[in-house]
Scaffold this motif. Structure first.
Motif, PDB file in Angstrom:
ATOM      1  N   UNK A  26      -9.027  -2.857  -0.509  1.00  0.00           N
ATOM      2  CA  UNK A  26      -8.937  -1.725   0.411  1.00  0.00           C
ATOM      3  C   UNK A  26      -8.907  -2.199   1.861  1.00  0.00           C
ATOM      4  N   UNK A  27      -9.643  -3.275   2.159  1.00  0.00           N
ATOM      5  CA  UNK A  27      -9.715  -3.787   3.524  1.00  0.00           C
ATOM      6  C   UNK A  27      -8.446  -4.539   3.929  1.00  0.00           C
ATOM      7  N   UNK A  28      -7.850  -5.239   2.964  1.00  0.00           N
ATOM      8  CA  UNK A  28      -6.723  -6.120   3.247  1.00  0.00           C
ATOM      9  C   UNK A  28      -5.533  -5.390   3.864  1.00  0.00           C
ATOM     10  N   UNK A  29      -5.068  -4.253   3.298  1.00  0.00           N
ATOM     11  CA  UNK A  29      -3.897  -3.587   3.898  1.00  0.00           C
ATOM     12  C   UNK A  29      -4.151  -3.043   5.301  1.00  0.00           C
ATOM     13  N   UNK A  30      -5.393  -2.672   5.603  1.00  0.00           N
ATOM     14  CA  UNK A  30      -5.691  -2.157   6.943  1.00  0.00           C
ATOM     15  C   UNK A  30      -5.571  -3.279   7.974  1.00  0.00           C
ATOM     16  N   UNK A  31      -6.190  -4.433   7.669  1.00  0.00           N
ATOM     17  CA  UNK A  31      -6.083  -5.562   8.590  1.00  0.00           C
ATOM     18  C   UNK A  31      -4.650  -6.078   8.649  1.00  0.00           C
ATOM     19  N   UNK A  32      -3.912  -5.967   7.534  1.00  0.00           N
ATOM     20  CA  UNK A  32      -2.508  -6.406   7.535  1.00  0.00           C
ATOM     21  C   UNK A  32      -1.681  -5.555   8.491  1.00  0.00           C
ATOM     22  N   UNK A  33      -1.954  -4.254   8.546  1.00  0.00           N
ATOM     23  CA  UNK A  33      -1.225  -3.391   9.476  1.00  0.00           C
ATOM     24  C   UNK A  33      -1.552  -3.769  10.923  1.00  0.00           C
ATOM     25  N   UNK A  34      -2.829  -4.026  11.200  1.00  0.00           N
ATOM     26  CA  UNK A  34      -3.193  -4.485  12.540  1.00  0.00           C
ATOM     27  C   UNK A  34      -2.428  -5.770  12.885  1.00  0.00           C
ATOM     28  N   UNK A  35      -2.323  -6.677  11.925  1.00  0.00           N
ATOM     29  CA  UNK A  35      -1.644  -7.958  12.156  1.00  0.00           C
ATOM     30  C   UNK A  35      -0.166  -7.748  12.480  1.00  0.00           C
ATOM     31  N   UNK A  36       0.478  -6.788  11.826  1.00  0.00           N
ATOM     32  CA  UNK A  36       1.903  -6.540  12.054  1.00  0.00           C
ATOM     33  C   UNK A  36       2.158  -5.848  13.392  1.00  0.00           C
ATOM     34  N   UNK A  37       1.204  -5.041  13.848  1.00  0.00           N
ATOM     35  CA  UNK A  37       1.478  -4.168  14.986  1.00  0.00           C
ATOM     36  C   UNK A  37       0.751  -4.575  16.268  1.00  0.00           C
ATOM     37  N   UNK A  38       0.004  -5.686  16.240  1.00  0.00           N
ATOM     38  CA  UNK A  38      -0.700  -6.151  17.427  1.00  0.00           C
ATOM     39  C   UNK A  38      -0.339  -7.596  17.713  1.00  0.00           C
ATOM     40  N   UNK A  75       0.331   0.224  18.948  1.00  0.00           N
ATOM     41  CA  UNK A  75      -0.733   1.102  18.453  1.00  0.00           C
ATOM     42  C   UNK A  75      -1.476   1.744  19.618  1.00  0.00           C
ATOM     43  N   UNK A  76      -1.658   3.058  19.505  1.00  0.00           N
ATOM     44  CA  UNK A  76      -2.437   3.776  20.509  1.00  0.00           C
ATOM     45  C   UNK A  76      -3.907   3.794  20.102  1.00  0.00           C
ATOM     46  N   UNK A  77      -4.761   4.104  21.067  1.00  0.00           N
ATOM     47  CA  UNK A  77      -6.208   4.063  20.844  1.00  0.00           C
ATOM     48  C   UNK A  77      -6.621   4.995  19.718  1.00  0.00           C
ATOM     49  N   UNK A  78      -6.050   6.189  19.668  1.00  0.00           N
ATOM     50  CA  UNK A  78      -6.398   7.149  18.625  1.00  0.00           C
ATOM     51  C   UNK A  78      -6.049   6.613  17.242  1.00  0.00           C
ATOM     52  N   UNK A  79      -4.897   5.941  17.131  1.00  0.00           N
ATOM     53  CA  UNK A  79      -4.482   5.384  15.843  1.00  0.00           C
ATOM     54  C   UNK A  79      -5.380   4.226  15.436  1.00  0.00           C
ATOM     55  N   UNK A  80      -5.793   3.413  16.393  1.00  0.00           N
ATOM     56  CA  UNK A  80      -6.730   2.325  16.090  1.00  0.00           C
ATOM     57  C   UNK A  80      -8.033   2.891  15.541  1.00  0.00           C
ATOM     58  N   UNK A  81      -8.513   3.977  16.135  1.00  0.00           N
ATOM     59  CA  UNK A  81      -9.744   4.607  15.647  1.00  0.00           C
ATOM     60  C   UNK A  81      -9.583   5.122  14.219  1.00  0.00           C
ATOM     61  N   UNK A  82      -8.425   5.715  13.915  1.00  0.00           N
ATOM     62  CA  UNK A  82      -8.197   6.216  12.564  1.00  0.00           C
ATOM     63  C   UNK A  82      -8.256   5.078  11.551  1.00  0.00           C
ATOM     64  N   UNK A  83      -7.621   3.961  11.872  1.00  0.00           N
ATOM     65  CA  UNK A  83      -7.635   2.825  10.957  1.00  0.00           C
ATOM     66  C   UNK A  83      -9.038   2.211  10.841  1.00  0.00           C
ATOM     67  N   UNK A  84      -9.776   2.182  11.939  1.00  0.00           N
ATOM     68  CA  UNK A  84     -11.138   1.641  11.873  1.00  0.00           C
ATOM     69  C   UNK A  84     -12.050   2.556  11.062  1.00  0.00           C
TER      70      UNK A  84
END
Length: 1014
Positions: free
Chosen positions: A203-215, A183-192
């Motif tokens: 709504x919160x769960x899938x966003x944190x799940x993506x962070x978990x898969x990609x970090x 994940x690039x910084x710009x993409x992290x900002x979009x998700x945040x």
């Protein structure tokens, strides 16, 4: 909505997402990057981890040269910190471009006002991670995430109390990926941004799940710190701003906009012009703040005193509200021709609450300001405090009710309940001219000429002009008696300093109380796990007062009284652990320990729930001193201590000889009596305060003090026939009625009045305020307490309802209850529907409006945390006392220290270095260094009428140096000639060193015997 995987969807960023085209129109000169942003992992390796390593203490031994990527260097930690930041910024400019805003949003997340609060705290994030990793919440890892302050079942104890660190431990054992994340910084900002607009778990769960898969786990640890806005990398935003651009801090002070700092100052060679360096209309600025001082009044006055021709200073009451800035400009597109904006100190926009114009339907304040500005005022910026005012009591309401009062005012502008009141004390801008460089005296004249006060809506905050320190004490005593927070001293010759704390404004608060003796002996009945340095161990304790059984039995009850966390050393913690080892029991909030609740008075719903509890007979007694006693609903006794601090462990006492509830109340009563006898008379004509502890004279129901019958012109009937009542307080809702008038109302409708709740088995207790008697009855948890509004509702319903041939009593509703026992709560709740609509009573139009509003679907509202409402210094200082950890920069604040130079010429270089370092530590920790003992005849003229004297502490190198006896003799001689002087503590350098090491002020008695009262 954008797809995550399968049926899982991520919400759009919502109102906080802005289109690129819109941004280009709003910021035509903003920089654009030539390449994609760096990987999020680069932020860790290039900035966070190096800064984190830099703040760690260097190893003991000779200084070693540091070897960096560009060769060896001998930079000190401060230089190294700037070098790390400079290298990261240089790399960004080279590899990405001039737009560093995406990175700064993650580097200083607490300064990013363009992203809303997430509404996520540690407990919620822990629950979400448990679901994402699909682990049992009762498993070892599940337990460690959900109980992050407690020692892990097998986790490293250093991670206890560090939530992000605890997450790293758990994630490392079950990572989705172990290599560097993509994940690039710009993409992290979009998700945040998406996460900040998500209000529900799905709504919160899938966003944190993506962070978990990609970090990887380390990246997730830093991401969690960003979400919690708790970076702690060893560098403040000022350091980052200073390295980025020489004008960055100034621009942030006048705009509160991280975006503007990054976009308008992307070229360090282009400086702000003169007209760009000042405050602007409709741009939130960072206000001036007051220094916290507890030095002698003389010293404080000396710091702001002007010339002999003008030695004046101003004294203002410190208001208990929310700092608010008002911006107003002429705008013909708005009805009424004036547009308003309101911002808090933390740059939260409150225009939606107080109004954007005279005719804004949501304008709880602006609708009352049509005549508040004199003709010719086209634009203005005002600084003040928004407080809640109760028109019936004609007194301010304690902090915490401001938003609800504003919302009530929005619904009904003619309501007679509490309302917002803006007290203006400064002006920064008037008719296109900035006024920050003008003196406070000139700015106050501008306020008086520009606005017309609106009674109890929009007022100019008054001040008292003074020239000597002796004039401070009477005013401080007066505001403290009226339950105010304290005073602010201001220099009338000073300019307005944006985003600064300066001696031109100084807060004054009462010092540690001495009326109750040296300390109070309390029993430890519970413990709380700490965070950070004290993670994994009990770091603060719930203390109680012993309860004497009136029947003479050997009762073991102790009522909770205060929470103590300050003043403990590592040895103190070890000593307490040694004497209580194996006796602590965990508190399960879902299944509260009945044994403890019974010992604490039988109140299952008590608010303070420690992590661990201990029986009084198995516990220890500690000595505690504090600043004052205050009313509190959080503790069983209804009172608590402000800023409590540990003094010493009393192993010579057991729990039976600790202070009892009755002994404390007697002590408190005697102190109040002595204070009143000492000239402590207060003129209450300026404003009236609600008194919760003042004992009223005995009265006879139905008679006033002149034995004249109080005639009640209310309805009469027989609705209360056969009922017995115990009326304990007066009431203000739905109309103001005294206790005597309520008693007369009951009697005129057939009821009987008693002055105790034990007169008959079925006596109905009526109260609308928490007095000592009410609190005592409530804590017994035996009887329900009904609000007087039930009496009015019963009478009104029987008047309007002609369907019944005989009188009938209304069933009790939740709105009728001041206190409800646990067994009656469900029964009473069943008398209304899910929207609190009564099944047996006609509702008023106001109630119907509230019911309909509650029935409307509404989105979860994001609100500021307390830290963004209350002044940060007060919050951190109070929490530091409670948790026992004080920020280093505030550790010694409030102390005035005299460093005694030994007359014996010491050749020991070590002593000289220790003496020098101790002096620097106290200066950094906020202490005031004084040059003499302050006991000469000249200084006596200035200090003998004050309540705080210099110095508070005298520091010597070693007791054996032979200097202590001379100091004692000098102080004793001075004290004998003026018994009004407080004698300072004499301590060794070790007291300073150990206090700094433990990050809390240690009790002086244990480090060096102080001068006692003669």
């Amino acid at each position: 909505m954008s797809q995550l995987d399968g049926d899982t969807q991520i919400p759009d960023a919502g109102p906080f997402h802005e289109d690129e085209q819109d941004l280009d129109e709003k910021y035509p000169n903003r920089p654009h990057n030539h390449s994609p942003t760096l990987l999020f992992h680069d932020l860790l390796t290039d900035l966070f981890n190096p800064l984190n390593d830099n703040k760690k203490k260097p190893a003991a031994g000779p200084a070693r040269r540091k070897v960096g990527p560009h060769g060896p260097s001998s930079l000190n930690p401060q230089e190294r910190r700037r070098d790390i930041i400079q290298r990261f910024i240089s790399r960004w400019r080279r590899d990405v471009g001039d737009d560093i805003y995406p990175a700064f949003r993650l580097i200083v997340p607490d300064k990013d006002r363009d992203r809303a609060m997430y509404g996520l705290k540690e407990k919620v994030i822990g629950k979400l991670l448990v679901k994402i990793m699909k682990i049992d919440k009762n498993s070892e890892d599940g337990f460690n995430l959900l109980n992050w302050k407690l020692p892990g079942q097998s986790a490293s104890s250093r991670m206890a109390g560090d939530f992000a660190g605890r997450c790293y431990e758990v994630l490392s054992r079950r990572p989705m990926r172990t290599d560097v994340g993509d994940m690039r910084i710009e993409e992290v900002n979009e998700r945040l941004d998406q996460l900040s607009s998500a209000s529900k778990e799905d709504q919160q769960l899938p966003i944190l799940a993506e962070f978990y898969r990609r970090m990887n786990p380390e990246e997730l640890m830093w991401l969690i710190r960003i979400i919690l806005r708790q970076m702690k990398v060893g560098a403040t935003e000022r350091t980052f701003f200073d390295v980025w651009h020489p004008d960055a801090e100034r621009l942030f002070s006048i705009s509160s906009s991280l975006r503007r700092v990054c976009w308008e100052l992307h070229d360090p060679n282009i400086r702000l012009e003169g007209d760009e360096r000042g405050v602007s209309l409709m741009q939130c600025f960072q206000p001036q703040l007051a220094q916290f001082q507890m030095h002698s009044f003389d010293k404080m006055v000396q710091r702001m005193r002007g010339t002999e021709e003008d030695p004046t200073f101003w004294i203002e009451e410190k208001l208990d509200g929310e700092r608010m800035q008002l911006h107003m400009e002429t705008d013909d597109s708005v009805e009424g021709g004036k547009r308003f904006c309101f911002w808090s100190r933390k740059a939260k926009d409150y225009t939606y609450l107080y109004g954007n114009g005279f005719y804004d339907r949501n304008g709880s304040l602006t609708r009352h300001l049509k005549d508040a500005f004199v003709d010719g005022v086209d634009n203005i910026i005002l600084d003040g405090e928004m407080i809640t005012w109760d028109p019936e009591q004609d007194a301010p309401v304690p902090f915490g009710t401001l938003k609800s009062a504003a919302l009530a005012e929005q619904r009904d502008p003619n309501a007679k309940g509490p309302r917002p009141l803006l007290r203006v004390f400064d002006i920064l801008y008037l008719n296109d001219r900035e006024l920050t460089l003008y003196t406070l005296r000139d700015r106050r004249q501008a306020i008086e000429k520009a606005i017309r006060p609106v009674h109890r809506r929009f007022e100019i905050h008054p001040y008292t002009e003074a020239t000597t320190a002796a004039e401070i004490e009477p005013i401080l005593r007066k505001v403290v008696e009226e339950a105010s927070e304290g005073l602010v001293l201001k220099n009338p010759r000073s300019p307005y300093r944006l985003n600064e704390r300066h001696d031109d404004w100084m807060k004054v608060k009462p010092e540690y109380m001495t009326e109750f003796g040296e300390a109070l002996d309390l029993v430890i009945i519970g413990g709380y796990y700490g965070s950070g340095k004290r993670g994994g161990a009990l770091s603060s304790y719930l203390c109680g007062l012993r309860v004497d059984d009136p029947n003479g039995s050997n009762s073991m009850k102790c009522y909770s009284f205060c929470k103590v966390g300050g003043g403990f050393t590592a040895a103190d913690y070890a000593n307490i652990r040694h004497h209580t080892d194996g006796k602590w029991k965990p508190w399960n909030p879902k299944k509260p320990p009945t044994e403890f609740i019974e010992l604490a008075g039988g109140e299952a719903s008590q608010k303070e729930k420690p992590d661990e509890w201990i029986r009084p007979d198995e516990s220890v007694v500690i000595c505690v001193k504090a600043a004052s006693v205050s009313v509190s609903e959080e503790f069983r006794i209804g009172l608590t201590l402000r800023f409590p601090r540990f003094k010493k462990l009393r192993m010579d006492k057991d729990w039976k000889s600790a202070l009892s509830v009755q002994e404390f109340l007697d002590l408190k009563s005697n102190v109040e009596k002595e204070q009143k006898e000492k000239q402590f008379t207060v003129d209450n004509s300026r404003r009236k305060r609600i008194k919760t502890s003042t004992k009223k004279p005995l009265t006879i129901a139905g008679y006033d003090e002149k034995d004249k019958r109080v005639e009640y012109a209310g309805p009469t009937g027989n609705i209360f026939d056969g009922l017995d009542f115990f009326i304990m307080t007066d009431t203000t809702a739905p109309k103001k009625q005294t206790k005597v008038q309520l008693e007369q109302l009951v009697k005129s409708n057939g009821g009987k009045i008693y002055q105790t709740n034990t007169a008959t088995p079925d006596t109905l207790c009526i109260a609308d305020r928490r007095t000592v008697k009410v609190a005592s009855l409530q804590k017994s948890a035996k009887d329900i307490i009904i609000r007087p509004i039930w009496l009015f509702d019963c009478i009104k319903q029987n008047e309007v309802d002609s369907r019944h041939l005989s009188s009938f009593l209304l069933p009790l509703e939740p709105r009728h209850m001041f206190f409800t026992t646990e067994e009656r709560q469900e029964e009473i709740a069943d008398n209304v529907d899910v929207y609190n609509d009564s099944y047996a009573r006609d509702v008023t139009p106001e109630e119907l409006r509230t019911i309909l509003d509650a029935a409307k679907p509404s989105q979860q509202e994001l609100v500021d945390h307390d830290a963004e409402i209350k002044e940060i210094s007060d919050l951190v200082f109070e929490r530091g006392h409670e948790e026992g950890i004080t920020p280093p920069g505030w550790l010694f604040r409030g102390l005035a220290i005299y460093f005694h130079a030994s007359s014996e010429s010491s050749s020991e270089n070590t002593d000289q270095i220790r003496h020098f370092l101790a002096r620097k530590l106290t200066e950094f920790g906020g202490a005031d260094i004084v040059d003499d003992l302050g006991i000469n005849d000249k200084s006596k003229k200035h200090i003998h009428k004050s309540t705080t004297y210099l110095p508070t502490h005298v520091v010597v190198m070693d007791e054996s140096k032979g200097e202590v006896s001379n100091i004692r003799k000098t102080l004793a001689q001075q004290h004998s000639s003026d018994r009004g002087l407080k004698v300072p503590y004499i301590v060794t350098v070790e007291w300073i060193e150990q206090s700094w090491k433990e990050k809390t002020l240690l009790d002086e008695d244990r480090m060096f015997a102080p001068i006692s009262w003669f």
